[in-house]
Design an enzyme around this catalytic site. Structure first.
Site, PDB file in Angstrom:
ATOM      1  N   ASP A  54       0.862  -1.175   0.000  1.00 52.49           N
ATOM      2  CA  ASP A  54       0.000   0.000   0.000  1.00 52.49           C
ATOM      3  C   ASP A  54       0.907   1.237   0.000  1.00 52.49           C
ATOM      4  O   ASP A  54       2.133   1.140   0.091  1.00 52.49           O
ATOM      5  CB  ASP A  54      -0.920  -0.015   1.227  1.00 52.49           C
ATOM      6  CG  ASP A  54      -2.225   0.739   0.982  1.00 52.49           C
ATOM      7  OD1 ASP A  54      -2.219   1.687   0.168  1.00 52.49           O
ATOM      8  OD2 ASP A  54      -3.242   0.406   1.606  1.00 52.49           O
ATOM      9  N   GLU A  94     -10.471   6.387   4.475  1.00 54.22           N
ATOM     10  CA  GLU A  94      -9.898   5.682   5.615  1.00 54.22           C
ATOM     11  C   GLU A  94      -9.168   6.620   6.564  1.00 54.22           C
ATOM     12  O   GLU A  94      -8.689   7.669   6.168  1.00 54.22           O
ATOM     13  CB  GLU A  94      -8.958   4.565   5.156  1.00 54.22           C
ATOM     14  CG  GLU A  94      -7.717   5.014   4.434  1.00 54.22           C
ATOM     15  CD  GLU A  94      -7.887   5.023   2.938  1.00 54.22           C
ATOM     16  OE1 GLU A  94      -6.895   4.773   2.247  1.00 54.22           O
ATOM     17  OE2 GLU A  94      -8.996   5.308   2.460  1.00 54.22           O
TER      18      GLU A  94
END
Length: 620
Positions: free
Chosen positions: A302, A506
């Site tokens: 990520d 997020e």
């Protein structure tokens, strides 16, 4: 002598011709043959370049074509800023003596990314996107081996970074449709819009499957591996505490299916499993995913994912590189910091901390994806797809997805149903902050990472959809923040209250209370106590709706519907019935969480799978 000279010349010419023939450039060869032929020609620097992903903001033609390590003073500054354990000048690689050698003189990057909100310019056109992609691709092609780069972008509910693209309902809403064919059509339409901008790789789905067999498809990325949906308190990047059997049963099934259907890349989660960061978990990434499940594509980190292996992040970046690569991360997102990552990874390989077998496995996986997708034969933006961005047929499809995703939770007090609404009412009220706001109805990951309010892209607001559906003789009174007495004074037949959460993604969306924002509660109380009302809740998750739901005559979970708000009007006015059923259990109180079907004390407000139709009062 002349005859022998001629033979010698022919022999040399033949050898040269054979050497000039590169198997990897021959599309008639099978993929594995091409991969191995190219792999054996690559230097260490070229291999590491394939492992390195950088952000569009730091990429240009020169960086892609000929990347040279920065000068020593600049490099030392990077060392200090990264808090790395290698700080002394004697340990810094000197430009002339170590790193500017033949094997690093040409550094070709595997992939460029547009992070959330990263675009070539505000409201960039299709041509602007295509020109940027081709300019960067030209830098990749203008290298010794001419290995094309992949450009990646998040396209999680439509081509959501790009102005003018169709924005579909978020996954939670698509799940409520219970319509796999619809979801597949939405994915195909998104792929076409991505291709329209010249991009070939998307960080989606989260999680579903996709594959590529032609230029109309894109490389998919199943994410986030593994267990990020089960973290403690639901906090992003938190710890998932669960035994292995339950981890597999609850969180792995989607990956079995994705791999079986040919997903090409998998992104690792920021989260941990029983205290171990997933980016450093060799057991789950290498042994389980690659060996047991036989995943043949590449594993990608990520955004700055390896940085978070240590706590605090970047406490020892060299260790993070070592742990991440040896755990099985193949491609590393180092969006801005490639000038530190590359020399450190190079040193770790040269000194034997990371072996060449591991590096060759990484590059084999990456090249396999590139050859399979036909990138060597089709590296440039395909301008024939340009008209697909924001295409009308995609808006029609997204509108269908909106109406099928809506879940009717309540319709009437006792048996006195409010829905469907009367299109021919003489006067109606539309109230609430989310009724006339594209940004709010699209949510996060829209144009920017966290999303924002207002007219951020093209589309139809919920209010516009209502106005286009009711009779031309109906007076529509709109008030985003009604005060007490407002609704009663208007003498309307009914009110449509549209409230919900602000846009978020997020981390910034972490919420331990999960309540409707105060302005929304006030709107319900000020309107629904004075006139018959239906509440349309815009949210990315179930929220606490008691006791306020008792004030309403009807209540609809609309999730985050995206750019085509007219899909809501299609249903509440009766042109279509409700189809959606809950893809999540709807809790009464947050202290009940986590709550799942099969729990001993399963006491939800609405159970998993609940959803009313307007012509019946029972759940489907």
């Amino acid at each position: 002598m002349g005859r022998w000279s001629g033979i010698l010349f022919c022999l040399i010419f033949s050898i040269t011709a054979v050497n000039a023939y590169n198997l990897y450039k021959d599309p008639t060869q099978d993929v594995e043959t091409r991969v191995q032929d190219l792999l054996k020609r690559m230097t260490l620097a070229e291999k590491i370049g394939q492992m390195t992903q950088i952000e569009r903001l730091v990429a240009n033609y020169s960086v892609i074509k000929d990347y040279y390590i920065v000068r020593v003073p600049e490099f030392r500054a990077h060392l200090n800023s990264k808090c790395c354990c290698y700080r002394q000048s004697s340990e810094v690689y000197l430009l002339q003596s170590e790193l500017q050698t033949s094997d690093v003189a040409s550094m070709e990057f595997e992939i460029i990314i547009s992070g959330g909100g990263s675009a070539p310019e505000p409201k960039a056109s299709v041509d602007t996107w295509q020109n940027m992609i081709d300019h960067l691709q030209a830098g990749a092609i203008d290298t010794r081996l001419q290995i094309p780069m992949i450009y990646a972008i998040d396209a999680v509910h439509g081509h959501n970074n790009v102005y003018g693209a169709v924005i579909n309902p978020h996954n939670i809403g698509l799940g409520c449709t219970r319509d796999p064919d619809l979801v597949n059509r939405v994915g195909a339409a998104t792929a076409l819009e991505v291709r329209a901008t010249g991009i070939s790789y998307v960080f989606a789905p989260c999680i579903a499957v996709s594959s590529f067999t032609s230029s109309s498809k894109v490389v998919a990325c199943a994410k986030h591996y593994l267990g990020d949906g089960g973290t403690t308190m639901g906090i992003n990047e938190n710890n998932t505490v669960i035994d292995y059997n339950d981890l597999v049963k609850i969180h792995m099934a989607q990956y079995f299916d994705a791999i079986r259907k040919g997903v090409s890349t998998i992104m690792v989660s920021y989260s941990s499993w029983n205290g171990m960061k997933m980016h450093a978990n060799k057991f789950l990434v290498t042994k389980v995913l690659k060996y047991q499940l036989k995943f043949q594509g590449f594993v990608i980190s990520d955004w700055e994912g390896i940085d978070r292996i240590t706590s605090p992040p970047d406490a020892n970046y060299t260790f993070s590189i070592l742990a991440g690569i040896n755990a099985g991360i193949d491609m590393v997102m180092v969006p801005m910091n490639y000038t530190f990552f590359i020399p450190e990874l190079t040193r770790l390989v040269k000194e034997g901390y990371i072996n060449m077998h591991r590096i060759n496995d990484v590059v084999t996986r990456i090249l396999r994806v590139k050859f399979t997708m036909g990138l060597f034969e089709m590296p440039w933006a395909d301008r024939s797809y340009s008209d697909y961005l924001g295409a009308q047929e995609h808006r029609v499809l997204a509108r269908e997805a909106v109406r099928k995703s809506l879940v009717l939770l309540k319709n009437g007090k006792e048996e006195n149903h409010l829905l469907p609404l009367n299109k021919n009412a003489s006067k109606i009220i539309v109230a609430g902050s989310h009724a006339d706001d594209i940004g709010r109805q699209c949510g996060g990951w829209t144009i920017t990472w966290q999303g924002s309010n207002g007219t951020i892209t093209n589309g139809t607001t919920i209010l516009e959809g209502i106005k286009s559906t009711v009779s031309p003789n109906t007076e529509v009174i709109y008030e985003p923040y009604p005060h007490p007495g407002f609704a009663e004074s208007k003498e309307a037949e009914y009110a449509i209250v549209v409230i919900g959460e602000p846009p978020y993604a997020e981390t910034f969306g972490d919420n331990l209370n999960l309540t409707i924002p105060e302005e929304g509660i006030a709107t319900i109380q000020n309107v629904c106590t004075e006139v018959k009302c239906v509440v349309i809740l815009i949210s990315g998750r179930p929220l606490v709706i008691e006791p306020d739901i008792s004030l309403t005559d009807a209540f609809v979970a609309a999730w985050l519907p995206g750019s085509e708000g007219n899909g809501i009007a299609d249903v509440i006015f009766g042109d279509y019935d409700f189809q959606g059923t809950l893809s999540h259990t709807w809790f009464k109180r947050v202290d009940q969480l986590p709550m799942n079907v099969g729990d001993i004390h399963y006491d939800p407000l609405f159970p998993f799978g609940f959803g009313l139709k307007m012509n019946v009062s029972s759940s489907r």
